[in-house]
Design an enzyme around this catalytic site. Structure first.
Site, PDB file in Angstrom:
ATOM      1  N   TRP A   1       3.594   8.112   8.049  1.00 43.42           N
ATOM      2  CA  TRP A   1       2.321   7.432   8.610  1.00 43.42           C
ATOM      3  C   TRP A   1       2.581   7.208  10.327  1.00 43.42           C
ATOM      4  O   TRP A   1       1.615   7.360  11.132  1.00 43.42           O
ATOM      5  CB  TRP A   1       1.409   6.271   7.868  1.00 43.42           C
ATOM      6  CG  TRP A   1       1.302   6.735   6.481  1.00 43.42           C
ATOM      7  CD1 TRP A   1       1.975   5.876   5.442  1.00 43.42           C
ATOM      8  CD2 TRP A   1       0.722   7.956   5.764  1.00 43.42           C
ATOM      9  NE1 TRP A   1       1.441   6.598   4.180  1.00 43.42           N
ATOM     10  CE2 TRP A   1       0.911   7.848   4.629  1.00 43.42           C
ATOM     11  CE3 TRP A   1      -0.086   8.574   6.415  1.00 43.42           C
ATOM     12  CZ2 TRP A   1       0.103   8.782   3.650  1.00 43.42           C
ATOM     13  CZ3 TRP A   1      -0.676   9.699   5.807  1.00 43.42           C
ATOM     14  CH2 TRP A   1      -0.503   9.930   4.385  1.00 43.42           C
TER      15      TRP A   1
ATOM     16  N   ASP B   1      -0.531  -0.969  12.115  1.00 38.52           N
ATOM     17  CA  ASP B   1      -1.234  -0.525  10.934  1.00 38.52           C
ATOM     18  C   ASP B   1      -0.805  -1.270   9.717  1.00 38.52           C
ATOM     19  O   ASP B   1       0.328  -1.306   9.362  1.00 38.52           O
ATOM     20  CB  ASP B   1      -0.745   0.883  10.720  1.00 38.52           C
ATOM     21  CG  ASP B   1      -1.427   1.831   9.402  1.00 38.52           C
ATOM     22  OD1 ASP B   1      -1.889   1.132   8.819  1.00 38.52           O
ATOM     23  OD2 ASP B   1      -0.994   2.903   9.384  1.00 38.52           O
TER      24      ASP B   1
ATOM     25  N   LYS C   1      -5.955  -0.490  -0.799  1.00 45.12           N
ATOM     26  CA  LYS C   1      -4.572  -1.007  -1.452  1.00 45.12           C
ATOM     27  C   LYS C   1      -5.125  -2.581  -1.653  1.00 45.12           C
ATOM     28  O   LYS C   1      -5.128  -2.883  -3.126  1.00 45.12           O
ATOM     29  CB  LYS C   1      -3.419  -1.012  -0.139  1.00 45.12           C
ATOM     30  CG  LYS C   1      -3.419   0.182   0.559  1.00 45.12           C
ATOM     31  CD  LYS C   1      -2.824   1.264  -0.275  1.00 45.12           C
ATOM     32  CE  LYS C   1      -2.439   2.478   0.570  1.00 45.12           C
ATOM     33  NZ  LYS C   1      -2.026   3.497   0.109  1.00 45.12           N
TER      34      LYS C   1
END
Length: 356
Positions: free
Chosen positions: A100, A167, A191
């Site tokens: 990511w 992030d 999440k």
């Protein structure tokens, strides 16, 4: 009974799911589903306000920072961050710790210069680089606090002299953080925050509008801040379930309480991985994630057999990411200690059978 260790969308508490299910049929006795109410209605404005207040309370977000809820996932912010913060003639600093972050780096290069200050790619992203210097004249420094694919995480806030961007998609609300140290935090919801389809963004006042770039309206953080997440139709249901989830977290005692639970859960599973002769962890011990525990079998020939064994006992979502294979157990907030204990006992039972 199912024990869900999926990496995302992650498990939600049964209490949250029960209330969310009721609202699909009839939201707050309005006779309308939460899926069909107007985002401009008084009912949804109340939901939006409470969701923001809960997020601000749970994360101790100071008044110096705005909170917005935007459609889509964190990947869109790989581009929105540099679009809003990186001048054409500026340089952004990135730490490369996984898929990511590497995707974020690729997007940022489309808007200006990018300097990767350190990377663990040559070690299969099994650790967080620590020996590096962040220049003081860059536009911002970006890092990813938890890597779901590789099972690594960092629990320290970098000390830098430029705007700090993070992030936090897979570990926000799982531990205490000092929001005041960050200029921008973004986190995909699926999440620990709520269901997929929404991203939480926390932005320090005063950092926007410096690039000199004509930003398309829908991608301009400032526009969304000014309209309080209502510039366009927001992800109504995702925000509503996020509100329910944050209520659940607050009722449990908040982030500091859930952090201690998360520490215990991760410690239990890692101890089994370290002690069990059939399994090995993949991340370096000092950088192990509490949210995503990655491991392999010392004999690859046993992986399918163990996967089947666990599945027959109701354990789901432990297959490793397609990039790395092996196994991954995600221990998000709603995964309770009993579920982790059951996984550990399943690993022990399988080992007893193989050793017998």
């Amino acid at each position: 009974m199912k024990y869900n260790f999926g990496a995302g969308p992650g498990k939600l508490a049964k209490e949250v799911l029960a209330e969310a299910a009721v609202a699909v049929r009839d939201f707050n006795n309005t006779g309308l589903s939460i899926l069909e109410i107007s985002h401009r209605s008084e009912h949804f404005i109340e939901v939006l306000n409470e969701t923001e207040q809960l997020a601000r309370q749970l994360l101790a977000v100071p008044d110096t920072h705005d909170i917005i809820f935007l459609q889509g996932g964190a990947s869109s912010h790989f581009a929105m961050v540099p679009m809003n913060l990186l001048p054409d003639d500026g340089t952004a600093i990135y730490l490369d710790t996984g898929v990511w972050s590497s995707k974020a780096i690729a997007e940022a290069k489309k808007f200006g210069r990018v300097s990767v200050v350190a990377s663990s790619v040559n070690a299969d992203y099994s650790f967080y680089p620590k020996e590096y210097t962040v220049p003081k004249d860059a536009a911002y420094y970006h890092f990813t606090s938890n890597n779901t694919i590789y099972g690594t995480g960092t629990f320290e806030t970098p000390q830098v002299d430029i705007p700090l961007v993070c992030d936090m998609s897979s570990d926000i609300f799982s531990r205490d953080i000092d929001v005041s140290a960050y200029s921008l935090i973004y986190a995909g919801a699926q999440k620990n925050t709520g269901p997929a389809g929404m991203t939480l963004v926390i932005i320090k006042k005063g950092i926007l509008g410096r690039t000199g770039r004509d930003i398309p309206t829908i991608f301009d953080y400032g526009v969304h801040v000014a309209h309080r997440s209502l510039y366009n139709t927001p992800a109504v249901y995702s925000i509503y379930v996020t509100m329910l989830n944050l209520r659940w977290l607050a009722a449990k005692g908040g982030v500091s309480v859930i952090e201690q639970e998360n520490i215990r859960k991760a410690a239990l599973l890692y101890q089994e991985i370290d002690d069990n002769p059939l399994f090995s962890g993949t991340a370096r011990k000092e950088d192990r994630s509490r949210m995503n525990v990655t491991f392999v079998m010392n004999s690859k020939d046993l992986e399918y057999e163990f996967s089947t064994f666990a599945s027959q006992r109701g354990i789901v979502g432990i297959a490793g990411h397609r990039h790395v294979g092996g196994f991954r157990a995600s221990l998000y907030n709603a995964v309770d200690l009993k579920a982790v204990e059951f996984l550990v006992e399943t690993m022990r039972e399988f080992t007893r059978i193989k050793q017998y």
